[in-house]
Design an enzyme around this catalytic site. Structure first.
Site, mmCIF file in Angstrom:
data_model
loop_
_atom_site.group_PDB
_atom_site.id
_atom_site.type_symbol
_atom_site.label_atom_id
_atom_site.label_comp_id
_atom_site.label_asym_id
_atom_site.label_seq_id
_atom_site.Cartn_x
_atom_site.Cartn_y
_atom_site.Cartn_z
ATOM 1 N N HIS A 72 0.800 -1.223 0.000
ATOM 2 C CA HIS A 72 0.000 0.000 0.000
ATOM 3 C C HIS A 72 0.833 1.273 0.000
ATOM 4 O O HIS A 72 0.276 2.370 -0.065
ATOM 5 C CB HIS A 72 -0.938 0.015 1.211
ATOM 6 C CG HIS A 72 -0.227 0.330 2.481
ATOM 7 N ND1 HIS A 72 0.611 -0.585 3.100
ATOM 8 C CD2 HIS A 72 -0.180 1.462 3.220
ATOM 9 C CE1 HIS A 72 1.130 -0.019 4.175
ATOM 10 N NE2 HIS A 72 0.673 1.213 4.273
ATOM 11 N N HIS A 87 1.551 6.842 -0.997
ATOM 12 C CA HIS A 87 0.695 6.032 -0.125
ATOM 13 C C HIS A 87 -0.631 5.799 -0.825
ATOM 14 O O HIS A 87 -1.326 6.754 -1.182
ATOM 15 C CB HIS A 87 0.492 6.785 1.196
ATOM 16 C CG HIS A 87 0.002 5.926 2.302
ATOM 17 N ND1 HIS A 87 -1.334 5.660 2.489
ATOM 18 C CD2 HIS A 87 0.668 5.267 3.279
ATOM 19 C CE1 HIS A 87 -1.470 4.888 3.551
ATOM 20 N NE2 HIS A 87 -0.272 4.631 4.049
#
Length: 168
Positions: A72, A87
């Site tokens: 992620h 992110h």
């Protein structure tokens, strides 16, 4: 001498201080991100895009220095010395990598606009998670004089120019 020690010889048509949209979506201010770790600016300066498509591209010419085990988040070291966190979504770490397909590896040189991952937006939305893609320059205080971004609350295609950094 030995070809396997060579860096990526591909040349980017994007200069090292230009920023491009890492995903297709709406550009928003970092302060509007629904995660206080990022919106407070404590991690550094940056921006976010609320994605409408799941293809993720490198926002700058860089080297991939880390990839989270849960896929992620990426750490990038830009050719101009900037250290960047990309992110993918808020609290998506809880999905244990399921919505992500990573297309690069640590240590790999990437060009701005190069496909580095995909994110399954249907999966993040079904989990009722915010899929915002957050770009933060963690060493902004030391390295940049100004972050110039295009107009906020507008939609941009992945790979489109969205601004540039003015270095100190």
């Amino acid at each position: 001498m030995f070809d396997f020690f060579k860096k990526n010889d591909k040349k980017s048509i994007i200069d090292d201080n230009q920023l491009i949209a890492p995903v297709t979506g709406k550009l928003i201010r970092l302060s509007d991100v629904k995660d206080p770790v990022f919106s407070s600016g404590k991690m550094g300066d940056g921006f976010s895009l609320v994605p409408t498509e799941g293809k993720i591209v490198s926002p700058i010419n860089a080297t991939i220095i880390s990839i989270a085990q849960t896929k992620h988040a990426f750490g990038l070291k830009a050719n101009n010395g900037l250290e960047i966190i990309l992110h993918l979504g808020i609290d998506t770490v809880n999905l244990k990598g399921k919505p992500f397909n990573v297309k690069v590896s640590e240590g790999q040189n990437v060009l701005a606009g190069q496909n580095i991952a995909t994110m399954d937006l249907q999966m993040t939305n079904s989990a009722k998670l915010d899929p915002s893609v957050i770009f933060v320059i963690t060493n902004a205080a030391e390295k940049i004089k100004k972050l110039q971004l295009n107009e906020f609350n507008q939609n941009y295609l992945a790979g489109a120019n969205i601004g540039r950094v003015i270095l100190k």
